[in-house]
Scaffold this active site. Structure first.
Site, PDB file in Angstrom:
ATOM      1  N   TYR A 177       0.938  -1.327  -0.123  1.00  0.00           N
ATOM      2  CA  TYR A 177       0.089   0.125  -0.045  1.00  0.00           C
ATOM      3  C   TYR A 177       1.143   1.302   0.022  1.00  0.00           C
ATOM      4  O   TYR A 177       0.676   2.093  -0.677  1.00  0.00           O
ATOM      5  CB  TYR A 177      -0.899  -0.004   1.267  1.00  0.00           C
ATOM      6  CG  TYR A 177      -1.739   1.185   1.176  1.00  0.00           C
ATOM      7  CD1 TYR A 177      -2.970   1.134   0.530  1.00  0.00           C
ATOM      8  CD2 TYR A 177      -1.782   2.153   2.113  1.00  0.00           C
ATOM      9  CE1 TYR A 177      -3.904   1.970   0.565  1.00  0.00           C
ATOM     10  CE2 TYR A 177      -2.795   3.066   2.192  1.00  0.00           C
ATOM     11  CZ  TYR A 177      -3.873   3.228   1.141  1.00  0.00           C
ATOM     12  OH  TYR A 177      -4.816   4.158   1.529  1.00  0.00           O
ATOM     13  N   LYS A 181       1.066   4.225  -2.830  1.00  0.00           N
ATOM     14  CA  LYS A 181       0.837   5.502  -2.846  1.00  0.00           C
ATOM     15  C   LYS A 181       2.087   6.635  -2.788  1.00  0.00           C
ATOM     16  O   LYS A 181       1.830   7.631  -3.196  1.00  0.00           O
ATOM     17  CB  LYS A 181       0.245   5.512  -1.140  1.00  0.00           C
ATOM     18  CG  LYS A 181      -1.225   4.943  -1.043  1.00  0.00           C
ATOM     19  CD  LYS A 181      -2.406   5.516  -1.860  1.00  0.00           C
ATOM     20  CE  LYS A 181      -3.448   5.026  -1.774  1.00  0.00           C
ATOM     21  NZ  LYS A 181      -4.743   5.355  -2.528  1.00  0.00           N
TER      22      LYS A 181
HETATM   23  N1  NAD Z   1     -10.104   5.792   4.459  1.00  0.00           N
HETATM   24  C1  NAD Z   1      -8.784   6.015   4.597  1.00  0.00           C
HETATM   25  O1  NAD Z   1      -8.331   6.171   5.941  1.00  0.00           O
HETATM   26  C2  NAD Z   1      -7.703   6.568   3.488  1.00  0.00           C
HETATM   27  C3  NAD Z   1      -6.786   7.161   3.897  1.00  0.00           C
HETATM   28  C4  NAD Z   1      -5.823   7.426   3.075  1.00  0.00           C
HETATM   29  C5  NAD Z   1      -6.201   7.398   1.621  1.00  0.00           C
HETATM   30  N2  NAD Z   1      -7.084   6.971   1.491  1.00  0.00           N
HETATM   31  C6  NAD Z   1      -7.691   6.489  -0.063  1.00  0.00           C
HETATM   32  O2  NAD Z   1      -8.876   6.907  -0.331  1.00  0.00           O
HETATM   33  C7  NAD Z   1      -9.524   6.134  -1.583  1.00  0.00           C
HETATM   34  C8  NAD Z   1     -10.724   6.140  -1.047  1.00  0.00           C
HETATM   35  O3  NAD Z   1     -10.875   4.974  -0.026  1.00  0.00           O
HETATM   36  P1  NAD Z   1     -11.965   4.864   0.926  1.00  0.00           P
HETATM   37  O4  NAD Z   1     -11.378   4.884   2.532  1.00  0.00           O
HETATM   38  O5  NAD Z   1     -13.072   5.770   0.806  1.00  0.00           O
HETATM   39  O6  NAD Z   1     -12.550   3.186   0.929  1.00  0.00           O
HETATM   40  P2  NAD Z   1     -13.596   2.435   0.189  1.00  0.00           P
HETATM   41  O7  NAD Z   1     -13.408   1.098   0.076  1.00  0.00           O
HETATM   42  O8  NAD Z   1     -14.842   3.143   0.632  1.00  0.00           O
HETATM   43  O9  NAD Z   1     -13.547   3.019  -1.490  1.00  0.00           O
HETATM   44  C9  NAD Z   1     -12.752   2.619  -2.247  1.00  0.00           C
HETATM   45  C10 NAD Z   1     -13.372   2.669  -3.607  1.00  0.00           C
HETATM   46  O10 NAD Z   1     -12.613   2.016  -4.642  1.00  0.00           O
HETATM   47  C11 NAD Z   1     -13.258   1.304  -5.552  1.00  0.00           C
HETATM   48  N3  NAD Z   1     -12.579   0.364  -6.076  1.00  0.00           N
HETATM   49  C12 NAD Z   1     -11.790  -0.887  -5.620  1.00  0.00           C
HETATM   50  N4  NAD Z   1     -11.200  -1.480  -6.632  1.00  0.00           N
HETATM   51  C13 NAD Z   1     -11.280  -0.906  -7.781  1.00  0.00           C
HETATM   52  C14 NAD Z   1     -11.097  -1.195  -9.055  1.00  0.00           C
HETATM   53  N5  NAD Z   1     -10.472  -2.244  -9.508  1.00  0.00           N
HETATM   54  N6  NAD Z   1     -11.760  -0.718  -9.978  1.00  0.00           N
HETATM   55  C15 NAD Z   1     -12.542   0.583  -9.661  1.00  0.00           C
HETATM   56  N7  NAD Z   1     -12.615   0.957  -8.556  1.00  0.00           N
HETATM   57  C16 NAD Z   1     -12.323   0.417  -7.345  1.00  0.00           C
HETATM   58  C17 NAD Z   1     -14.161   0.428  -4.409  1.00  0.00           C
HETATM   59  O11 NAD Z   1     -15.173  -0.397  -5.153  1.00  0.00           O
HETATM   60  C18 NAD Z   1     -14.562   1.866  -3.502  1.00  0.00           C
HETATM   61  O12 NAD Z   1     -15.731   2.293  -4.175  1.00  0.00           O
HETATM   62  C19 NAD Z   1      -8.541   5.044  -1.550  1.00  0.00           C
HETATM   63  O13 NAD Z   1      -7.560   5.265  -3.008  1.00  0.00           O
HETATM   64  C20 NAD Z   1      -7.630   4.962  -0.411  1.00  0.00           C
HETATM   65  O14 NAD Z   1      -6.639   4.369  -0.355  1.00  0.00           O
HETATM   66  C21 NAD Z   1      -8.206   6.215   2.371  1.00  0.00           C
END
Ligand code: NAD
Length: 272
Positions: A177, A181
């Site tokens: 991960y 990133k």
């Molecule tokens: N939640 C956190 O703490 C956090 C922190 C830093 C970064 N992020 C990043 O934020 C973004 C959103 O994550 P989130 O926390 O909302 O989680 P989440 O699981 O709610 O959302 C992730 C989304 O990505 C989609 N996805 C996964 N694989 C896919 C694919 N092959 N093609 C298209 N879509 C796909 C999922 O269906 C989902 O809608 C991600 O990139 C995550 O790495 C999240």
């Protein structure tokens, strides 16, 4: 100094066409709401088998803000081909969704996943899955939409890559991960450099932990949650709306001179 140089540019996105990947839940869903609240028309994408979630987001956004929305399938691992859900099919459907002459003004590359594993235990399958979605898929989505931004009239647009504070610092059980990133953060700089001449700004947002489906298992562990909170000087997790606000800022005319930047929204985690 005259008003032209002192007046703050608009934070609004009236009539802009914005595409958000992975917007059926979590940060993508919140971002779709925030972009619409700023006036944008929003293309909500979701993996084909989860399209219903994108339709729910699209409906809620339309009802709340009165802007046009549409739900489109997208699996960012399908880089080429014409399957419904591939990157080319999604971008074509997105560009013709509204009466906007095929424009896409804003791309929010939000789709992502994590499979937490200690480095000794990381499997090749998990590594490939994470890198395929978080880095390879993000790049080819940027390439497909970036080409359209280059070729549209007027030329230009804005791409916001949702990276992570984990692209800047390391943390346990996140070898793949963090690598993905960090790649997204530095890729942002390359695209900023190459595409500036076409009027395309490219930035990244680097959130700390937010409660979403992605982090549910991690945050359900009281010891890990306590460790996380101890590392955040502001003493709490971020909210989805706080991450979405950073995306809207970077997409807005107020950030017209900002490109190649990785904006941390981390309550201070990476500062200390
Ligand atoms: N939640 C956190 O703490 C956090 C922190 C830093 C970064 N992020 C990043 O934020 C973004 C959103 O994550 P989130 O926390 O909302 O989680 P989440 O699981 O709610 O959302 C992730 C989304 O990505 C989609 N996805 C996964 N694989 C896919 C694919 N092959 N093609 C298209 N879509 C796909 C999922 O269906 C989902 O809608 C991600 O990139 C995550 O790495 C999240």
């Amino acid at each position: 100094m005259d008003h032209a140089t002192t007046r703050v540019a608009s934070w609004g996105l009236d009539d802009q066409v914005a595409l958000v990947t992975g917007a059926g839940s979590g940060l993508g869903e919140a971002t779709a709401h925030a972009l619409a609240a700023a006036g944008a028309r929003v293309i909500v994408t979701e993996q084909p088998h989860l399209l219903e979630k994108a339709e729910t987001t699209a409906r809620a956004v339309r009802d709340a803000y009165g802007v046009e929305t549409v739900a489109v399938p997208l699996d960012v691992r399908l880089v080429s081909g014409d399957d419904p859900g591939s990157i080319p099919s999604c971008v074509e459907a997105a560009a013709t969704a509204f009466d906007a002459n095929g424009r896409i003004d804003i791309l929010v590359n939000n789709a992502g996943l994590n499979i937490p594993q200690m480095a000794f235990d990381v499997t090749e399958e998990a590594w490939d899955r994470i890198l395929d979605v978080n880095l390879k898929g993000l790049f080819f989505m940027a390439q497909a939409v970036g080409r359209r931004m280059r070729d549209q009239t007027p030329q230009g647009g804005c791409i916001v890559n949702v990276a992570s504070q984990m692209g800047i610092v390391g943390y346990s059980r996140r070898a793949a991960y963090c690598s993905s990133k960090a790649g997204a953060v530095n890729l942002t700089r390359v695209l900023c450099f190459e595409w500036a001449e076409y009027g395309i700004r490219v930035n990244a947002v680097c959130p700390t932990f937010v409660e979403t489906p992605l982090t549910q298992v991690t945050l359900n562990d009281p010891a890990i949650k306590a460790d996380i909170l101890r590392r955040i000087p502001l003493g709490r997790l971020a909210t989805p709306a706080e991450i979405a606000a950073a995306v809207v800022y970077l997409a807005s005319p107020a950030a017209a001179m900002v490109s190649g930047h990785a904006l941390v929204v981390d309550g201070g985690w990476t500062a200390v």
